[in-house]
Design a protein around this motif. Structure first.
Motif, PDB file in Angstrom:
ATOM      1  N   ALA A  43       0.925  -1.194  -0.058  1.00  0.00           N
ATOM      2  CA  ALA A  43      -0.011   0.005   0.118  1.00  0.00           C
ATOM      3  C   ALA A  43       0.824   1.148   0.020  1.00  0.00           C
ATOM      4  CB  ALA A  43      -0.782  -0.056   1.299  1.00  0.00           C
ATOM      5  N   GLU A  44       2.027   1.124   0.785  1.00  0.00           N
ATOM      6  CA  GLU A  44       2.951   2.470   1.028  1.00  0.00           C
ATOM      7  C   GLU A  44       3.370   2.767  -0.368  1.00  0.00           C
ATOM      8  OE1 GLU A  44       6.038   3.575   4.117  1.00  0.00           O
ATOM      9  OE2 GLU A  44       6.833   2.115   2.780  1.00  0.00           O
ATOM     10  N   TYR A  45       3.846   1.638  -1.049  1.00  0.00           N
ATOM     11  CA  TYR A  45       4.614   1.560  -2.420  1.00  0.00           C
ATOM     12  C   TYR A  45       3.663   2.259  -3.280  1.00  0.00           C
ATOM     13  CZ  TYR A  45       7.786   0.088  -5.760  1.00  0.00           C
ATOM     14  OH  TYR A  45       8.689   0.044  -6.787  1.00  0.00           O
ATOM     15  N   LEU A  46       2.178   1.749  -3.428  1.00  0.00           N
ATOM     16  CA  LEU A  46       1.406   2.444  -4.514  1.00  0.00           C
ATOM     17  C   LEU A  46       0.901   3.560  -4.194  1.00  0.00           C
ATOM     18  CD1 LEU A  46       1.761  -0.769  -5.794  1.00  0.00           C
ATOM     19  CD2 LEU A  46      -0.704  -0.849  -5.924  1.00  0.00           C
ATOM     20  N   GLN A  54       0.521  17.812  -1.588  1.00  0.00           N
ATOM     21  CA  GLN A  54       0.993  17.797  -0.081  1.00  0.00           C
ATOM     22  C   GLN A  54       0.550  16.687   0.745  1.00  0.00           C
ATOM     23  OE1 GLN A  54      -0.163  21.821   0.708  1.00  0.00           O
ATOM     24  NE2 GLN A  54       1.723  22.742  -0.067  1.00  0.00           N
ATOM     25  N   ARG A  55      -0.706  16.184   0.493  1.00  0.00           N
ATOM     26  CA  ARG A  55      -1.129  15.025   1.379  1.00  0.00           C
ATOM     27  C   ARG A  55      -0.326  13.835   1.147  1.00  0.00           C
ATOM     28  NH1 ARG A  55      -7.239  13.787   1.706  1.00  0.00           N
ATOM     29  NH2 ARG A  55      -7.979  15.530   2.667  1.00  0.00           N
ATOM     30  N   LEU A  56      -0.010  13.756  -0.084  1.00  0.00           N
ATOM     31  CA  LEU A  56       0.669  12.546  -0.398  1.00  0.00           C
ATOM     32  C   LEU A  56       2.061  12.792  -0.076  1.00  0.00           C
ATOM     33  CD1 LEU A  56      -0.924  12.021  -4.256  1.00  0.00           C
ATOM     34  CD2 LEU A  56      -1.099  10.449  -2.322  1.00  0.00           C
ATOM     35  N   ALA A  57       2.651  13.634  -0.053  1.00  0.00           N
ATOM     36  CA  ALA A  57       4.227  13.951   0.246  1.00  0.00           C
ATOM     37  C   ALA A  57       4.300  13.892   1.744  1.00  0.00           C
ATOM     38  CB  ALA A  57       4.515  15.370  -0.130  1.00  0.00           C
ATOM     39  N   LYS A  58       3.234  14.413   2.604  1.00  0.00           N
ATOM     40  CA  LYS A  58       3.249  14.307   4.089  1.00  0.00           C
ATOM     41  C   LYS A  58       2.755  13.042   4.485  1.00  0.00           C
ATOM     42  CE  LYS A  58       2.995  19.287   4.487  1.00  0.00           C
ATOM     43  NZ  LYS A  58       2.123  20.156   4.556  1.00  0.00           N
ATOM     44  N   GLY A  59       2.204  12.234   3.627  1.00  0.00           N
ATOM     45  CA  GLY A  59       1.162  11.058   4.198  1.00  0.00           C
ATOM     46  C   GLY A  59       2.382  10.040   4.886  1.00  0.00           C
ATOM     47  N   ASN A  60       1.755   9.135   5.775  1.00  0.00           N
ATOM     48  CA  ASN A  60       2.383   8.115   6.538  1.00  0.00           C
ATOM     49  C   ASN A  60       1.554   7.035   6.436  1.00  0.00           C
ATOM     50  OD1 ASN A  60       2.325   6.602   9.086  1.00  0.00           O
ATOM     51  ND2 ASN A  60       3.999   7.730   9.410  1.00  0.00           N
ATOM     52  N   ILE A  61       1.824   5.798   6.135  1.00  0.00           N
ATOM     53  CA  ILE A  61       1.006   4.654   5.727  1.00  0.00           C
ATOM     54  C   ILE A  61       0.216   4.079   7.124  1.00  0.00           C
ATOM     55  CG2 ILE A  61       2.563   2.779   5.932  1.00  0.00           C
ATOM     56  CD1 ILE A  61      -0.007   3.086   3.290  1.00  0.00           C
ATOM     57  N   ASP A  62       1.124   4.595   8.136  1.00  0.00           N
ATOM     58  CA  ASP A  62       0.378   4.066   9.462  1.00  0.00           C
ATOM     59  C   ASP A  62      -0.994   4.742   9.833  1.00  0.00           C
ATOM     60  OD1 ASP A  62       2.341   2.062   9.716  1.00  0.00           O
ATOM     61  OD2 ASP A  62       3.502   3.342  11.048  1.00  0.00           O
ATOM     62  N   ASN A  63      -0.791   6.228   9.654  1.00  0.00           N
ATOM     63  CA  ASN A  63      -1.931   6.950   9.586  1.00  0.00           C
ATOM     64  C   ASN A  63      -3.092   6.586   8.682  1.00  0.00           C
ATOM     65  OD1 ASN A  63      -0.458   8.051  11.535  1.00  0.00           O
ATOM     66  ND2 ASN A  63       0.052  10.065  10.361  1.00  0.00           N
ATOM     67  N   ILE A  64      -2.670   6.343   7.751  1.00  0.00           N
ATOM     68  CA  ILE A  64      -3.738   5.974   6.477  1.00  0.00           C
ATOM     69  C   ILE A  64      -4.638   4.799   6.792  1.00  0.00           C
ATOM     70  CG2 ILE A  64      -3.939   5.427   4.277  1.00  0.00           C
ATOM     71  CD1 ILE A  64      -1.586   7.188   3.364  1.00  0.00           C
ATOM     72  N   PHE A  65      -3.689   3.589   7.487  1.00  0.00           N
ATOM     73  CA  PHE A  65      -4.591   2.704   8.035  1.00  0.00           C
ATOM     74  C   PHE A  65      -5.336   2.958   9.081  1.00  0.00           C
ATOM     75  CE2 PHE A  65      -1.532   0.007   5.240  1.00  0.00           C
ATOM     76  CZ  PHE A  65      -2.406  -0.969   4.759  1.00  0.00           C
ATOM     77  N   GLN A  66      -4.688   3.793   9.852  1.00  0.00           N
ATOM     78  CA  GLN A  66      -5.799   4.040  11.159  1.00  0.00           C
ATOM     79  C   GLN A  66      -6.985   4.658  10.704  1.00  0.00           C
ATOM     80  OE1 GLN A  66      -2.819   5.685  13.953  1.00  0.00           O
ATOM     81  NE2 GLN A  66      -3.493   3.603  14.831  1.00  0.00           N
ATOM     82  N   SER A  67      -6.783   5.574   9.935  1.00  0.00           N
ATOM     83  CA  SER A  67      -7.893   6.600   9.471  1.00  0.00           C
ATOM     84  C   SER A  67      -9.084   5.806   8.445  1.00  0.00           C
ATOM     85  CB  SER A  67      -7.911   7.823   9.251  1.00  0.00           C
ATOM     86  OG  SER A  67      -6.625   8.077   8.300  1.00  0.00           O
ATOM     87  N   GLY A  68      -8.340   4.765   8.014  1.00  0.00           N
ATOM     88  CA  GLY A  68      -9.166   3.956   7.124  1.00  0.00           C
ATOM     89  C   GLY A  68      -8.655   3.842   5.608  1.00  0.00           C
ATOM     90  N   LEU A  69      -7.889   2.836   5.151  1.00  0.00           N
ATOM     91  CA  LEU A  69      -7.309   2.763   3.853  1.00  0.00           C
ATOM     92  C   LEU A  69      -8.263   2.944   2.746  1.00  0.00           C
ATOM     93  CD1 LEU A  69      -5.136   2.232   1.783  1.00  0.00           C
ATOM     94  CD2 LEU A  69      -5.790  -0.590   2.136  1.00  0.00           C
ATOM     95  N   HIS A  70      -9.782   2.482   2.979  1.00  0.00           N
ATOM     96  CA  HIS A  70     -10.618   2.679   1.920  1.00  0.00           C
ATOM     97  C   HIS A  70     -10.983   4.064   1.735  1.00  0.00           C
ATOM     98  CE1 HIS A  70     -14.847   1.417   0.326  1.00  0.00           C
ATOM     99  NE2 HIS A  70     -14.064   1.122  -0.518  1.00  0.00           N
ATOM    100  N   GLU A  71     -11.292   4.474   2.909  1.00  0.00           N
ATOM    101  CA  GLU A  71     -11.812   5.847   3.092  1.00  0.00           C
ATOM    102  C   GLU A  71     -10.752   6.796   2.394  1.00  0.00           C
ATOM    103  OE1 GLU A  71     -11.806   3.800   5.298  1.00  0.00           O
ATOM    104  OE2 GLU A  71     -13.933   3.967   5.898  1.00  0.00           O
ATOM    105  N   PHE A  72      -9.671   6.525   2.594  1.00  0.00           N
ATOM    106  CA  PHE A  72      -8.440   7.335   1.927  1.00  0.00           C
ATOM    107  C   PHE A  72      -8.500   7.242   0.421  1.00  0.00           C
ATOM    108  CE2 PHE A  72      -4.352   7.862  -0.052  1.00  0.00           C
ATOM    109  CZ  PHE A  72      -3.918   9.106   0.606  1.00  0.00           C
ATOM    110  N   ILE A  73      -8.610   6.235  -0.015  1.00  0.00           N
ATOM    111  CA  ILE A  73      -8.684   5.885  -1.557  1.00  0.00           C
ATOM    112  C   ILE A  73     -10.090   6.480  -1.991  1.00  0.00           C
ATOM    113  CG2 ILE A  73      -8.868   4.205  -3.379  1.00  0.00           C
ATOM    114  CD1 ILE A  73      -7.134   2.257  -1.279  1.00  0.00           C
ATOM    115  N   GLU A  74     -11.127   6.153  -1.375  1.00  0.00           N
ATOM    116  CA  GLU A  74     -12.173   6.949  -1.863  1.00  0.00           C
ATOM    117  C   GLU A  74     -12.083   8.498  -2.156  1.00  0.00           C
ATOM    118  OE1 GLU A  74     -15.536   5.505   0.060  1.00  0.00           O
ATOM    119  OE2 GLU A  74     -16.109   4.200  -1.359  1.00  0.00           O
ATOM    120  N   ASP A  75     -11.563   8.893  -1.201  1.00  0.00           N
ATOM    121  CA  ASP A  75     -11.494  10.388  -1.145  1.00  0.00           C
ATOM    122  C   ASP A  75     -10.321  10.885  -2.105  1.00  0.00           C
ATOM    123  OD1 ASP A  75     -11.444  13.165   0.061  1.00  0.00           O
ATOM    124  OD2 ASP A  75      -9.385  12.770   0.646  1.00  0.00           O
TER     125      ASP A  75
END
Lengths: 315, 464, 271
Positions: free
Chosen positions: A228-231, A274-295
């Motif tokens: 996920a982090e890689y992609l 900026q979101r992607l540049a500052k992104g962190n995969i743990d946070n993304i999983f925490q707040s929901g991978l699916h929601e992140f992708i839909e957004d």
């Protein structure tokens, strides 16, 4: 430049990119289907391929059941499917022909030749053995076209609009693959370590041509969160969302400089970048991978619309 | 290529000699290479009514057609006289109509002619020029006998083939050009641009903005439209890209509207402006004609130019040239029977198997009868049409068109041809030496239209 | 006679209309029988209008509205002084040679009924022939609102035998041209005595008679125009003389309201 020209160039690039992505999706689906498996037909894999390609609705409007032959035919040759490889190549050439004067001879010839050669293929005569060759051919044609473009075109608005099309489409494609397969990247206890997962993970990476580079970057076995982090976040991976948005950002900056003005699309792109540049995969999983992708998908679509408005794509 | 006596005419000597040294197989290979080149670059042509309407190549022949410097000088003088007279005629018809008052052309032939556009009355066009781009179809029947078959004063096409044919020949046979002094043709796009610039609206300050209006990529001549726009470096626009904004014609660009001063349109009059002409047209621009009348934009060629290349007017052209230039025509017309005249109609009906009969408003070789090659049932069917509506037809004797060696299935053989030189009329008359040579690919055929299977050749005007 | 005119054309749309262009032939000319004392055309964007004279000599305006709107009103108003010239139109700025008005158009193309009508015209003198034609047109086309539309041709109107002033003028013009007389369609206003409504918007015909010039005939009222007529513009038929034409994007259903007020003014009211 005419607004219609910008629109045609943008979509020309999107269609070439889409044809290539489609070829890759078919290839991956086909590999999995070929694997020996038990239980509910291997054909179920095609369901997620169709979903990743955004073609599920169209397919089931036409076919009641899933069969390898029907799916491949629908994704490769069916002219009633606007995203089939054939439709994409036809649309790319149609746009290229309409904007013949904006393309260099090399670009036009590679586009024209791709269409002429592809339209000569008879779907009924394609055997299982030939499929990989055809899919390779599609990818090489797309590469040839982009190569011709990068080598011959002036770096002006013609180039910028095509770059935008390429990277918006690529981001859309990668995000759709993630959207369809996000659940295999989630840590489900019962599935961890099963052979199925490894196959699925490899398939995801393959569908963005990243199964080899993953190992170079991470130097370890497939881990779903790493994938996920890689992609999503890896800047070096040319089909990651981050990498696409770096390109989009640079291109929009170029356009702003070229035309001397900025629009709403610049703000949207900067925000996503900026979101992607500052992104962190743990946070993304925490707040929901699916929601992140839909957004992400909705932001990406919004950007496309804002670009069309800003540069008068529709007059 | 051959004269009335034995042997090859002098202008062809060098090429005939070269042809003698070439193996047929090599020539065939070159021809195949040329076709591949054309298909790759996308020089295709849509043919109306054929099964595969999308795209087809016009057959290209690799053996050039050759015209001597002296022959060209005579042709050029005749063509220039003709295009000046045609423009003077159009100006007069759309102003005081002196030629009708003088009784040289019948009133009803103008006023009730569907090619006459009454809305054009009194428009003051820049430099008084109506038809800026003219193609004159010329045939040769003897060593020094050239006839004008047709004038094309509306939107003549084919110039891109003239240019691409030369490009292809130079690419494939550079040695031939080294051995012959061939007048260049590649200055055409530059001359076209100069011509368009010279007819910008009166009083315009600064460089005029020019655009080429196409019906779109499904038009048979779309390749030519994009080719010319590209060569001139002007925008290729469609009706949907244009609008009347703030009192000017503007194109919708990525940065908003931008004004157009000269519109080189490649759509027919009927489609230019739904407010004035066909109200169902989506190819044109509502309000365009009003802007034109008001002198805010120049339309090239002017609407209503069809009155000068109407086949019913054709037989009056010698009188028209005399009336406006005061001199006898340098180039002759083909004798023409106007079927609207009872005497002519009688003659035509009695001699159908010998004549070529054409529709007055037809073009592209559609709806015509070539008597000598038609079957008796075709002739009878045509007789019925002709009797039903005689004023819709003209007839001409079948001419012994000249031939030129052409690559065909069986080898190199003579085929009939014509010539369409392209003339530009602006602040001066600009002509490209040569033109488009069209060749009938079937043995004995006299129909050279590309829509009827005709091909093209590179046309060489030799320099002294 | 001093006549004041107010002519309001209002379009309302079911959906927003946009990017419209309008051609207006709404400016009356001055000539021997008519002197325009004041005249104004009002509508959005009229200030940026392109003004020109069309092929038939009419002063025209091209107006473009780049934004979207639901409703638009075009208003023409002014004061005109008229004199009775027995229908003769002299001193008009003529743009095109007279013979142009022999041209047949789709709306004025003759059919067998119109040929039959022409065959019934008695008299020998050109003016008498035209008066006879006017009488016949009045007899054979009964005045009736609602039978014909703006797109009805001369032949259709004569076949159904009913129509309005536009149809009378078309039939008359078609027949006159067939008889070899240049004839043209004229749009204008007519002082009826009614106060409001659109009846005061009127149309008639003019015929060119050698040695005399253009002479007006109003088959709907069976007279040659008098000082009660205000001449706006002319053309080959109702299309080329149309006071207002236009083209728009969108708009859905269009609703059109026309109000014309034509009133005689006493000289004391003169502006």
């Amino acid at each position: 430049m005419l607004g219609r020209t910008a629109n045609d160039l943008y979509w020309l690039a999107r269609y070439v990119e889409r044809a290539e992505n489609m070829a890759r999706l078919i290839e991956v689906g086909y590999r999995i289907v070929l694997l020996p498996r038990d239980g509910e037909g291997a054909h179920e894999e095609w369901r997620s391929t169709l979903a990743s390609a955004g073609c599920a609705q169209g397919f089931f409007d036409k076919h009641e059941t899933l069969s390898t032959r029907d799916v491949i035919n629908y994704l490769l040759f069916d002219c009633s499917n606007p995203s089939s490889v054939k439709s994409c190549l036809a649309a790319a050439r149609r746009n290229g022909r309409a904007q013949r004067t904006s393309l260099t001879r090399d670009m036009w010839e590679s586009l024209n030749a791709a269409w002429i050669e592809f339209s000569a293929i008879k779907p009924e005569s394609v055997t299982a053995g030939e499929l990989p060759r055809i899919l390779d051919w599609v990818r090489s044609r797309s590469a040839l076209y982009r190569g011709a473009m990068l080598n011959t075109i002036l770096r002006n608005d013609t180039f910028f609009f095509m770059q935008l099309g390429t990277f918006l489409e690529r981001a859309d494609n990668t995000s759709r693959i993630l959207d369809v397969k996000y659940y295999v990247l989630l840590p489900h206890v019962e599935m961890v370590g099963s052979g199925i997962d490894a196959v699925q993970w490899a398939a995801i990476l393959r569908s963005v041509s990243a199964h080899r580079s993953y190992r170079w970057v991470y130097k370890e076995n497939y881990k779903p969160w790493r994938i996920a982090e890689y992609l999503i976040l890896n800047q070096a991976m040319p089909r990651s969302l981050r990498s696409c948005y770096e390109q989009i950002g640079v291109t929009l900056d170029d356009l702003a400089e070229y035309y001397g003005d900025q629009h709403a699309c610049h703000g949207t792109a900067t925000g996503t970048r900026q979101r992607l540049a500052k992104g962190n995969i743990d946070n993304i999983f925490q707040s929901g991978l699916h929601e992140f992708i839909e957004d992400f998908i909705s932001r990406n679509n919004r950007l496309g619309n804002e670009v069309a408005d800003a540069y008068h794509f529709n007059g | 290529m051959y004269g009335s006596g034995e042997g090859v005419r002098p202008p062809y000597h060098a090429v005939a000699e070269w042809l003698g040294t070439q193996a047929l197989g090599d020539l065939r290979q070159k021809l195949a290479d040329a076709e591949t080149m054309f298909r790759r670059t996308g020089i295709t042509f849509a043919v109306y009514g054929s099964e595969d309407t999308s795209e087809r190549l016009i057959p290209f022949d690799i053996i050039p057609r050759i015209i001597s410097a002296a022959e060209w000088r005579k042709l050029a003088a005749g063509i220039e006289q003709r295009v000046r007279a045609l423009n003077a005629f159009m100006f007069d018809i759309y102003h005081r109509q002196e030629i009708i008052r003088a009784g040289k052309v019948p009133e009803e032939l103008i006023v009730s002619n569907s090619a006459f556009v009454p809305e054009m009355m009194g428009v003051s066009v820049p430099l008084g020029i109506y038809s800026h781009i003219i193609g004159i179809d010329i045939v040769r029947t003897g060593e020094s006998d050239f006839f004008v078959l047709e004038d094309n004063t509306r939107t003549p096409s084919g110039v891109s083939y003239m240019l691409e044919n030369r490009e292809t020949m130079m690419h494939m046979f550079p040695d031939l050009f080294a051995r012959n002094r061939v007048a260049p043709v590649e200055n055409y796009p530059e001359n076209l641009l100069k011509t368009l610039e010279s007819v910008a609206p009166t009083g315009l300050k600064g460089e005029p903005t020019i655009a080429l209006l196409t019906p779109g990529q499904f038009n048979s001549a779309y390749y030519e439209h994009s080719f010319l726009a590209d060569q001139m470096g002007v925008e290729l626009v469609e009706g949907r890209d244009l609008a009347v904004i703030d009192g000017y014609l503007q194109m919708k660009t990525t940065q908003g509207p931008r004004r157009i001063d000269v519109l080189y349109r490649r759509i027919d009059d009927d489609f230019l402006d739904p407010l004035v002409f066909r109200s169902d047209s989506v190819l044109g621009v509502p309000g365009l004609f009003d802007l034109y009348r008001a002198g805010r934009v120049t339309i090239v060629n002017a609407p209503g130019g069809g009155i000068a290349d109407d086949k019913a007017i054709y037989s009056y052209i010698p009188k028209i040239i005399k009336f406006y230039t005061g001199r006898a025509p340098i180039l002759q017309n083909v004798p023409t029977y106007n079927c609207r005249k009872a005497d002519d109609l009688k003659y035509v009906l009695e001699h159908l198997p010998e004549l070529v009969v054409k529709e007055v408003h037809g073009s592209g070789g559609y709806g015509m009868l070539v008597g000598p090659t038609a079957s008796s049932s075709e002739i009878e069917a045509f007789r019925a049409k002709l009797t039903a509506n005689p004023s819709n037809y003209i007839a001409q004797p079948t001419l012994a068109l000249s031939t030129s060696p052409t690559m065909v299935e069986t080898g190199v053989a003579p085929r009939h041809l014509d010539l369409r030189p392209f003339v530009l009329v602006g602040d001066e008359v600009r002509m490209t030496a040569g033109g488009l040579t069209r060749v009938a690919m079937r043995a004995g055929s006299l129909v050279v239209n590309s829509s009827q299977g005709g091909g093209t050749k590179d046309t060489w005007v030799l320099q002294d | 006679m001093l006549i004041s005119i107010g002519h309001v054309t209002r379009y309302t749309y079911g959906l927003p209309a946009s990017c419209s262009v309008h051609t207006l032939r709404l400016t009356p000319p001055s000539f021997e029988g008519q002197k325009v004392l004041s005249w104004r055309v009002e509508m959005p964007e009229i200030a940026g209008a392109v003004q020109y004279r069309d092929a038939f000599g009419n002063v025209s305006h091209l107006v473009s509205i780049p934004r979207s709107y639901d409703e638009i009103s075009i208003i023409a108003r002014g004061v005109v002084e008229t004199k009775d010239k027995s229908g003769l139109v002299r001193g008009l700025m003529e743009a095109a040679p007279v013979r142009i008005f022999l041209r047949e158009t789709p709306k004025t193309a003759p059919d067998s009924n119109i040929r039959a009508l022409v065959a019934d015209v008695a008299q020998a003198d050109p003016i008498d022939r035209m008066h006879d034609l006017m009488r016949l047109v009045g007899e054979r086309v009964e005045y009736a609102v609602g039978t014909t539309t703006a797109s009805t041709s001369a032949a259709e109107a004569l076949r159904v035998g009913r129509g309005v002033c536009q149809d009378h003028a078309h039939v008359f013009i078609s027949a006159a041209r067939l008889m070899g007389f240049p004839a043209r369609y004229v749009s204008g206003y007519f002082l009826t005595g009614d106060v409001l409504g659109s009846e005061a918007q009127h149309a008639w015909a003019e015929v060119y008679i050698n040695g005399l010039g253009w002479l007006g005939f109003d088959p709907a009222n069976q007279i040659c125009p008098t000082e009660s007529y205000i001449r706006l513009g002319c053309g080959l038929d109702s299309l080329s003389a149309a006071p207002i034409t236009g083209n728009r994007t969108g708009g859905g259903n269009e609703n059109l309201d026309v109000f014309v007020e034509v009133q005689q003014q006493s000289s004391a009211q003169q502006q």
